[in-house]
Scaffold this active site. Structure first.
Site, PDB file in Angstrom:
ATOM      1  CE  LYS A   1      -0.182  -0.376   5.020  1.00 21.25           C
ATOM      2  NZ  LYS A   1      -0.978  -0.806   6.183  1.00 21.25           N
TER       3      LYS A   1
ATOM      4  NE  ARG B   1      -5.994   0.037  12.066  1.00 18.88           N
ATOM      5  CZ  ARG B   1      -4.776  -0.091  11.532  1.00 18.88           C
ATOM      6  NH1 ARG B   1      -3.962   0.950  11.486  1.00 18.88           N
ATOM      7  NH2 ARG B   1      -4.365  -1.247  11.041  1.00 18.88           N
TER       8      ARG B   1
ATOM      9  CE1 TYR C   1      12.147  31.460   2.497  1.00 15.49           C
ATOM     10  CE2 TYR C   1      12.504  29.094   2.251  1.00 15.49           C
ATOM     11  CZ  TYR C   1      12.195  30.338   1.708  1.00 15.49           C
ATOM     12  OH  TYR C   1      11.936  30.441   0.362  1.00 15.49           O
TER      13      TYR C   1
ATOM     14  CG  MET D   1       8.955  23.113  -2.102  1.00 14.72           C
ATOM     15  SD  MET D   1       7.792  24.023  -3.123  1.00 14.72           S
ATOM     16  CE  MET D   1       6.810  24.884  -1.908  1.00 14.72           C
TER      17      MET D   1
HETATM   18  C1  LIG Z   1      -0.092  -1.726   6.833  1.00 18.56           C
HETATM   19  C2  LIG Z   1      -0.598  -3.012   7.366  1.00 18.56           C
HETATM   20  C3  LIG Z   1       0.252  -4.108   7.542  1.00 18.56           C
HETATM   21  C4  LIG Z   1       1.753  -4.012   7.383  1.00 18.56           C
HETATM   22  O1  LIG Z   1       2.317  -3.620   8.600  1.00 18.56           O
HETATM   23  P1  LIG Z   1       3.906  -3.424   8.794  1.00 18.56           P
HETATM   24  O2  LIG Z   1       4.048  -2.962  10.192  1.00 18.56           O
HETATM   25  O3  LIG Z   1       4.309  -2.391   7.789  1.00 18.56           O
HETATM   26  O4  LIG Z   1       4.537  -4.735   8.526  1.00 18.56           O
HETATM   27  C5  LIG Z   1      -0.312  -5.321   7.914  1.00 18.56           C
HETATM   28  N1  LIG Z   1      -1.634  -5.428   8.133  1.00 18.56           N
HETATM   29  C6  LIG Z   1      -2.478  -4.389   8.006  1.00 18.56           C
HETATM   30  C7  LIG Z   1      -3.926  -4.571   8.281  1.00 18.56           C
HETATM   31  C8  LIG Z   1      -2.001  -3.154   7.638  1.00 18.56           C
HETATM   32  O5  LIG Z   1      -2.831  -2.108   7.533  1.00 18.56           O
END
Ligand SMILES: *Cc1c(COP(=O)(O)O)cnc(C)c1O
Length: 364
Positions: free
Chosen positions: A35, A129, A261, A309
């Protein structure tokens, strides 16, 4: 090497890390988490390099679409499932496996005349969550089985604190999951990178008499999930991204002169300063403090003044041989991104995912 910020992605390191994570969870399949543009490393090239992955996990339909459009045929899991009917149709068209974690998603499945072939039922074992309460798992399985008679159902849960040593929360989550796993004959996925490296893939059960998937993300990219120490024994992971740029100007400054800056940095001695072609527009964090670590021609040096930037400034005072064109490593094998993240009070995950589109990624 380009002068401007560049991310060199070491696909051999990526494959090495994949095998390390796989070996740490014997008998398990690997759902490689790619992702967020493969944590900033480039979605399609990373998917292409991870040819041994049993499946890929993404968070957005757009990510699944980009993979399919690039010809990736490996199974893809939508980690948060679909959010409305059109998402569900898109997920079906892209042949995705989906997660179901709430009643709204149960209703979407029931209302559709087509259903995904593989459905991951997510249980909230204590992270609060996503997921159904554990005592609803059996009921949800019955409900989904009734509406999706051809789907294969699998159990999914997530650890909140697998990165921490001897976490009470992990123990409590394992305790919650135990009766579910005991009575569940189907596929199972519990562990992210730290969970897998801690041997939690099957929740304390054997991974050989059931189908278990680990879900590593960060570890694939060679970044330790154990920021606070207390890491279990494991084979070393190799950082995959080398984020670097070059010095495009130098100057000498005197006592009292300021850099950048707002004049945040003020020299208390005569200094030599290098200006580097990387900034927050490339994803290098603006909030890093003076002294934050960089490597110049491999030698440790510090940031001076606010990050702009497109540029940042570094202290060259003790590096007389470095100057125009010198290579500046912002993070990489010799400077773990977690060390830089630490200087900012965040984690490596955030820094790599923030590397912006304009940064050229080169694949080794
Ligand atoms: C992002 C995610 C992972 C991966 O977790 P890492 O700590 O990057 O290995 C696994 N499971 C779910 C549900 C996630 O959202």
């Amino acid at each position: 090497m380009d002068f401007a910020a560049t991310a060199i992605i070491d696909t051999a390191a990526l494959k090495h890390n994949f095998e390390v994570l796989r070996r740490a969870s014997p008998g398990c399949k690997v759902m490689a988490v790619i992702k967020a543009n493969a944590y900033g490393h480039g979605l399609v090239p990373v998917a292409t390099a991870l040819e041994n992955a049993d499946s890929f996990a993404v968070a957005r339909i757009s990510e699944a679409r980009a993979l399919r459009e690039a010809g990736v045929r490996t199974p893809i899991v939508l980690l948060e499932g679909v959010f409305d009917a059109s998402d569900l149709q898109a997920a079906l068209a892209l042949d995705c496996e989906t997660v179901v974690h709430c009643d709204e998603q149960l209703a979407l499945l029931a209302a559709s005349d087509r259903q995904p072939g593989i459905i991951w039922i997510k249980v909230d074992s204590g992270m609060n969550r996503l997921g159904f309460p554990p005592d609803r798992f059996a009921g949800v399985v019955a409900q989904v089985s009734a509406t999706c008679e051809y789907a294969e159902l699998r159990l999914l849960s997530h650890f909140a604190s697998a990165d921490l040593d001897s976490s009470y929360q992990t123990t409590a989550q394992l305790h919650t999951l135990k009766p579910l796993i005991e009575s569940w004959g189907g596929g199972l996925s519990l562990a992210n990178s730290p969970g897998g490296l801690r041997g939690l893939a099957a929740g304390g059960f054997s991974a050989t008499d059931r189908d278990v998937w680990i879900r590593p993300g960060i570890g694939l990219y060679g970044i330790t999930p154990f920021e606070d120490g207390g890491a279990p024994e494991h084979e070393p992971l190799v950082p995959v991204m080398e984020f670097s740029a070059k010095i495009i100007a130098t100057r000498t400054i005197g006592i009292g002169d300021r850099v950048g800056y707002g004049g945040r940095f003020r020299a208390d001695k005569p200094m030599r300063v290098g200006i580097v072609a990387a900034g927050y527009g490339d994803g290098y964090p603006r909030m890093l403090p003076d002294g934050a670590p960089v490597l110049i021609d491999g030698a440790r040096a510090g940031l001076v003044g606010r990050v702009s930037m497109d540029m940042l400034a570094v202290d060259l005072t003790d590096l007389p041989d470095s100057g125009y064109g010198s290579a500046v490593t912002l993070w990489g094998k010799a400077l773990p991104v977690g060390v830089v993240a630490n200087a900012l009070g965040t984690i490596g995950y955030e820094l790599v995912t923030r590397v912006s589109d304009r940064v050229t990624r080169r694949y080794l």
